[in-house]
Design a protein around this motif. Sequence first.
Motif, PDB file in Angstrom:
ATOM      1  N   VAL A  14       0.859  -1.186   0.000  1.00 22.15           N
ATOM      2  CA  VAL A  14       0.000   0.000   0.000  1.00 22.15           C
ATOM      3  C   VAL A  14       0.890   1.228   0.000  1.00 22.15           C
ATOM      4  CG1 VAL A  14      -1.904   1.195   1.141  1.00 22.15           C
ATOM      5  CG2 VAL A  14      -1.641  -1.297   1.423  1.00 22.15           C
ATOM      6  N   VAL A  25      -4.676   9.407  -3.210  1.00 23.91           N
ATOM      7  CA  VAL A  25      -5.259   8.067  -3.214  1.00 23.91           C
ATOM      8  C   VAL A  25      -4.318   7.071  -2.560  1.00 23.91           C
ATOM      9  CG1 VAL A  25      -6.652   8.422  -5.299  1.00 23.91           C
ATOM     10  CG2 VAL A  25      -4.340   7.526  -5.521  1.00 23.91           C
ATOM     11  N   ARG A  36      -5.096  -1.391  -7.487  1.00 21.24           N
ATOM     12  CA  ARG A  36      -6.399  -0.874  -7.102  1.00 21.24           C
ATOM     13  C   ARG A  36      -6.189   0.462  -6.397  1.00 21.24           C
ATOM     14  NH1 ARG A  36     -10.353  -4.327  -7.855  1.00 21.24           N
ATOM     15  NH2 ARG A  36     -11.741  -3.288  -6.391  1.00 21.24           N
ATOM     16  N   LYS A  37      -7.223   1.304  -6.371  1.00 22.56           N
ATOM     17  CA  LYS A  37      -7.079   2.606  -5.715  1.00 22.56           C
ATOM     18  C   LYS A  37      -8.300   2.921  -4.874  1.00 22.56           C
ATOM     19  CE  LYS A  37      -9.315   5.619  -8.940  1.00 22.56           C
ATOM     20  NZ  LYS A  37      -9.377   6.958  -9.412  1.00 22.56           N
ATOM     21  N   ALA A  38      -8.055   3.728  -3.836  1.00 24.97           N
ATOM     22  CA  ALA A  38      -9.106   4.226  -2.961  1.00 24.97           C
ATOM     23  C   ALA A  38      -8.780   5.682  -2.630  1.00 24.97           C
ATOM     24  CB  ALA A  38      -9.199   3.403  -1.689  1.00 24.97           C
ATOM     25  N   ARG A  63     -10.511  -0.384   3.187  1.00 23.12           N
ATOM     26  CA  ARG A  63     -10.284   0.472   2.017  1.00 23.12           C
ATOM     27  C   ARG A  63     -10.017  -0.368   0.773  1.00 23.12           C
ATOM     28  NH1 ARG A  63      -9.025   6.040   3.068  1.00 23.12           N
ATOM     29  NH2 ARG A  63     -10.023   6.493   5.054  1.00 23.12           N
ATOM     30  N   LEU A  64      -9.267  -1.461   0.933  1.00 25.46           N
ATOM     31  CA  LEU A  64      -9.007  -2.364  -0.176  1.00 25.46           C
ATOM     32  C   LEU A  64     -10.320  -2.949  -0.692  1.00 25.46           C
ATOM     33  CD1 LEU A  64      -7.212  -4.047  -2.065  1.00 25.46           C
ATOM     34  CD2 LEU A  64      -6.896  -5.664  -0.162  1.00 25.46           C
ATOM     35  N   SER A  67     -12.071  -0.477  -2.765  1.00 29.36           N
ATOM     36  CA  SER A  67     -11.268   0.116  -3.843  1.00 29.36           C
ATOM     37  C   SER A  67     -11.771  -0.304  -5.224  1.00 29.36           C
ATOM     38  CB  SER A  67      -9.799  -0.272  -3.677  1.00 29.36           C
ATOM     39  OG  SER A  67      -9.624  -1.662  -3.909  1.00 29.36           O
ATOM     40  N   TRP A  70      -7.384   0.419 -10.674  1.00 29.13           N
ATOM     41  CA  TRP A  70      -6.764   1.662 -11.119  1.00 29.13           C
ATOM     42  C   TRP A  70      -6.934   1.843 -12.615  1.00 29.13           C
ATOM     43  CZ3 TRP A  70      -1.632   2.611 -13.401  1.00 29.13           C
ATOM     44  CH2 TRP A  70      -1.293   3.963 -13.406  1.00 29.13           C
ATOM     45  N   SER A  73     -10.007   3.683 -13.753  1.00 31.64           N
ATOM     46  CA  SER A  73     -10.009   5.126 -13.595  1.00 31.64           C
ATOM     47  C   SER A  73      -9.342   5.819 -14.777  1.00 31.64           C
ATOM     48  CB  SER A  73      -9.323   5.512 -12.287  1.00 31.64           C
ATOM     49  OG  SER A  73      -7.942   5.201 -12.330  1.00 31.64           O
TER      50      SER A  73
END
Length: 76
Positions: A14, A25, A36-38, A63-64, A67, A70, A73
């Motif tokens: 992370v 993010v 992956r992103k959050a 959060r994962l 998420s 990525w 996005s």
Amino acid sequence: MRAIIDADGREWSVTLGRESYGMQVLLFVAAGAGVRKALLASDTRIDAQAELDQLTDAGLRERLAASVPWEDSLMG
């Protein structure tokens, strides 16, 4: 940078990232699982680092779970 283990036993790294419009993010990276992103609430890199430092492993797993990939996005 932090590392967590998800419910399936996969290790995720992370780290922090930034969207093109300036939002901070969390980026989650695991071998074979992509990126992956959050979004974070923080506006600056310093605040984002503090936010990451304050999250527990359980908080990072939450959060994962919330998420998004990525790559998605980048498409929209």
